[in-house]
Design a protein around this motif. Sequence first.
Motif, PDB file in Angstrom:
ATOM      1  N   VAL A 110     -22.698 -24.296 -64.232  1.00 34.36           N
ATOM      2  CA  VAL A 110     -23.107 -23.183 -63.386  1.00 34.36           C
ATOM      3  C   VAL A 110     -22.120 -22.043 -63.590  1.00 34.36           C
ATOM      4  CG1 VAL A 110     -23.481 -22.414 -61.007  1.00 34.36           C
ATOM      5  CG2 VAL A 110     -24.097 -24.755 -61.672  1.00 34.36           C
ATOM      6  N   THR A 111     -22.602 -20.920 -64.106  1.00 31.95           N
ATOM      7  CA  THR A 111     -21.772 -19.733 -64.292  1.00 31.95           C
ATOM      8  C   THR A 111     -22.215 -18.665 -63.314  1.00 31.95           C
ATOM      9  OG1 THR A 111     -21.450 -20.207 -66.652  1.00 31.95           O
ATOM     10  CG2 THR A 111     -21.021 -17.962 -65.926  1.00 31.95           C
ATOM     11  N   MET A 112     -21.261 -18.121 -62.570  1.00 28.13           N
ATOM     12  CA  MET A 112     -21.556 -17.055 -61.614  1.00 28.13           C
ATOM     13  C   MET A 112     -21.481 -15.701 -62.319  1.00 28.13           C
ATOM     14  SD  MET A 112     -19.629 -16.180 -57.989  1.00 28.13           S
ATOM     15  CE  MET A 112     -20.318 -17.565 -57.086  1.00 28.13           C
ATOM     16  N   VAL A 113     -22.538 -14.897 -62.143  1.00 27.65           N
ATOM     17  CA  VAL A 113     -22.616 -13.602 -62.806  1.00 27.65           C
ATOM     18  C   VAL A 113     -22.935 -12.510 -61.778  1.00 27.65           C
ATOM     19  CG1 VAL A 113     -23.273 -14.566 -65.044  1.00 27.65           C
ATOM     20  CG2 VAL A 113     -25.064 -13.956 -63.398  1.00 27.65           C
ATOM     21  N   HIS A 114     -22.826 -11.293 -62.229  1.00 27.58           N
ATOM     22  CA  HIS A 114     -23.002 -10.131 -61.366  1.00 27.58           C
ATOM     23  C   HIS A 114     -24.456  -9.978 -60.911  1.00 27.58           C
ATOM     24  CE1 HIS A 114     -22.286  -6.161 -59.745  1.00 27.58           C
ATOM     25  NE2 HIS A 114     -23.262  -5.671 -60.481  1.00 27.58           N
ATOM     26  N   GLY A 135     -25.553 -13.748 -59.230  1.00 23.48           N
ATOM     27  CA  GLY A 135     -26.578 -14.594 -59.808  1.00 23.48           C
ATOM     28  C   GLY A 135     -25.914 -15.790 -60.463  1.00 23.48           C
ATOM     29  N   TYR A 136     -26.716 -16.671 -61.032  1.00 23.12           N
ATOM     30  CA  TYR A 136     -26.182 -17.867 -61.680  1.00 23.12           C
ATOM     31  C   TYR A 136     -26.890 -18.120 -63.009  1.00 23.12           C
ATOM     32  CZ  TYR A 136     -24.052 -19.030 -57.176  1.00 23.12           C
ATOM     33  OH  TYR A 136     -23.313 -19.004 -56.023  1.00 23.12           O
ATOM     34  N   ILE A 137     -26.119 -18.519 -64.004  1.00 23.71           N
ATOM     35  CA  ILE A 137     -26.640 -19.050 -65.260  1.00 23.71           C
ATOM     36  C   ILE A 137     -26.534 -20.565 -65.185  1.00 23.71           C
ATOM     37  CG2 ILE A 137     -26.401 -19.160 -67.757  1.00 23.71           C
ATOM     38  CD1 ILE A 137     -27.199 -16.394 -66.906  1.00 23.71           C
ATOM     39  N   LEU A 138     -27.647 -21.253 -65.332  1.00 25.13           N
ATOM     40  CA  LEU A 138     -27.696 -22.718 -65.242  1.00 25.13           C
ATOM     41  C   LEU A 138     -28.006 -23.287 -66.614  1.00 25.13           C
ATOM     42  CD1 LEU A 138     -29.862 -22.937 -61.994  1.00 25.13           C
ATOM     43  CD2 LEU A 138     -27.378 -22.850 -62.178  1.00 25.13           C
ATOM     44  N   ARG A 139     -27.067 -24.083 -67.133  1.00 20.94           N
ATOM     45  CA  ARG A 139     -27.249 -24.719 -68.446  1.00 20.94           C
ATOM     46  C   ARG A 139     -27.341 -26.221 -68.242  1.00 20.94           C
ATOM     47  NH1 ARG A 139     -22.634 -20.958 -71.103  1.00 20.94           N
ATOM     48  NH2 ARG A 139     -21.901 -21.213 -68.972  1.00 20.94           N
ATOM     49  N   PHE A 140     -28.536 -26.756 -68.481  1.00 23.54           N
ATOM     50  CA  PHE A 140     -28.821 -28.168 -68.247  1.00 23.54           C
ATOM     51  C   PHE A 140     -28.647 -28.969 -69.532  1.00 23.54           C
ATOM     52  CE2 PHE A 140     -31.200 -25.929 -64.993  1.00 23.54           C
ATOM     53  CZ  PHE A 140     -30.992 -26.708 -63.860  1.00 23.54           C
ATOM     54  N   VAL A 145     -31.815 -22.981 -70.658  1.00 21.65           N
ATOM     55  CA  VAL A 145     -30.857 -22.153 -69.934  1.00 21.65           C
ATOM     56  C   VAL A 145     -31.668 -21.261 -68.995  1.00 21.65           C
ATOM     57  CG1 VAL A 145     -29.030 -20.429 -70.081  1.00 21.65           C
ATOM     58  CG2 VAL A 145     -29.249 -22.180 -71.865  1.00 21.65           C
ATOM     59  N   ILE A 146     -31.411 -21.392 -67.701  1.00 19.00           N
ATOM     60  CA  ILE A 146     -32.166 -20.659 -66.682  1.00 19.00           C
ATOM     61  C   ILE A 146     -31.240 -19.663 -65.990  1.00 19.00           C
ATOM     62  CG2 ILE A 146     -33.464 -20.836 -64.529  1.00 19.00           C
ATOM     63  CD1 ILE A 146     -34.375 -23.612 -65.394  1.00 19.00           C
ATOM     64  N   TYR A 147     -31.678 -18.419 -65.928  1.00 20.78           N
ATOM     65  CA  TYR A 147     -30.957 -17.373 -65.198  1.00 20.78           C
ATOM     66  C   TYR A 147     -31.612 -17.198 -63.842  1.00 20.78           C
ATOM     67  CZ  TYR A 147     -29.772 -12.524 -63.874  1.00 20.78           C
ATOM     68  OH  TYR A 147     -29.384 -11.393 -63.193  1.00 20.78           O
ATOM     69  N   PHE A 148     -30.848 -17.473 -62.796  1.00 21.01           N
ATOM     70  CA  PHE A 148     -31.324 -17.225 -61.429  1.00 21.01           C
ATOM     71  C   PHE A 148     -30.626 -15.967 -60.956  1.00 21.01           C
ATOM     72  CE2 PHE A 148     -31.808 -17.435 -56.937  1.00 21.01           C
ATOM     73  CZ  PHE A 148     -32.996 -18.113 -56.724  1.00 21.01           C
ATOM     74  N   LEU A 164     -24.233 -13.435 -74.191  1.00 21.53           N
ATOM     75  CA  LEU A 164     -23.284 -14.472 -73.801  1.00 21.53           C
ATOM     76  C   LEU A 164     -23.939 -15.830 -73.558  1.00 21.53           C
ATOM     77  CD1 LEU A 164     -21.059 -12.445 -71.321  1.00 21.53           C
ATOM     78  CD2 LEU A 164     -20.257 -13.500 -73.444  1.00 21.53           C
ATOM     79  N   TYR A 165     -25.106 -15.829 -72.896  1.00 22.11           N
ATOM     80  CA  TYR A 165     -25.648 -17.081 -72.356  1.00 22.11           C
ATOM     81  C   TYR A 165     -27.000 -17.491 -72.927  1.00 22.11           C
ATOM     82  CZ  TYR A 165     -22.143 -15.603 -68.945  1.00 22.11           C
ATOM     83  OH  TYR A 165     -20.987 -15.152 -68.350  1.00 22.11           O
ATOM     84  N   ARG A 166     -27.730 -16.548 -73.534  1.00 21.33           N
ATOM     85  CA  ARG A 166     -29.027 -16.834 -74.137  1.00 21.33           C
ATOM     86  C   ARG A 166     -30.006 -17.541 -73.194  1.00 21.33           C
ATOM     87  NH1 ARG A 166     -29.213 -14.041 -79.145  1.00 21.33           N
ATOM     88  NH2 ARG A 166     -27.033 -13.826 -79.750  1.00 21.33           N
ATOM     89  N   PRO A 167     -30.236 -17.004 -72.005  1.00 23.56           N
ATOM     90  CA  PRO A 167     -31.221 -17.659 -71.123  1.00 23.56           C
ATOM     91  C   PRO A 167     -32.617 -17.599 -71.729  1.00 23.56           C
ATOM     92  CG  PRO A 167     -30.664 -15.491 -70.282  1.00 23.56           C
ATOM     93  CD  PRO A 167     -29.725 -15.753 -71.424  1.00 23.56           C
TER      94      PRO A 167
END
Length: 239
Positions: A110-114, A135-140, A145-148, A164-167
């Motif tokens: 879980v990555t916290m983003v702006h 927001g959050y980047i979720l990498r399962f 990769v899901i961006y919430f 950076l995250y390739r959601p």
Amino acid sequence: MDLRGIQVTWYGHGTFMLKTPAGKTILVDPWVHGNPSCPEALKHLSKLDLMLITHAHFDHIADAVQVAQQAQPEKVVGIFELATYLQGKGVANVQDMNKGGTLDFGWVSVTMVHADHSCGITEGDQILYGGEAVGYILRFDNGPVIYFSGDTNVFGDMGLFHILYRPQIAILPIGDHYTMGPREAAYAAKLLQVSGVIPGHHGTFPLLTGTPAELRRQLAELGLSGVEVADIAPGQTIG
């Protein structure tokens, strides 16, 4: 929409539940009991693995304490100031963090983003400082990769999220008035370069006029008609 085994349930408004094939659960923004869009059958939560909170407005944290006591998540994650506030209200297993930080739980990181939104905590007739909206980047593991995004307007650094995250999937608000509407959400999808959008934060109140149909129209105008927009109603699950 191919979520590679991840199930996403919309509880209405900005509240979503994500469930992995192994049964791990994440509840994002726990407005459940007071949420007029949340079906009654979803208001009685059993054990949670994670609770993620994007910001401190009532329609995202009003039921945080009650849900935490009811479902006993292993971790409740929020930005430092909001996490400290929830600890003071008796919420257990709170994990504070800040933008740019990542928590690795083994089955998901879980990555916290702006996010571009406000974040005051309403308490009586006062509004307390709640940190900032995120927001959050979720990498399962073996999943997408899901961006919430949480509540946000579109902003240019969503392009950095792609780098950076390739959601692959974005859960975005489309209601307008308090968040971005369909036009802004279409530009967000363009910046993120996602293949699918799960829309939320719309239809709860008359002011929230954005619709998935309008989002599809706006995507088509940008030449992005190949971006899939999920058809999901409160209480429904996709994936």
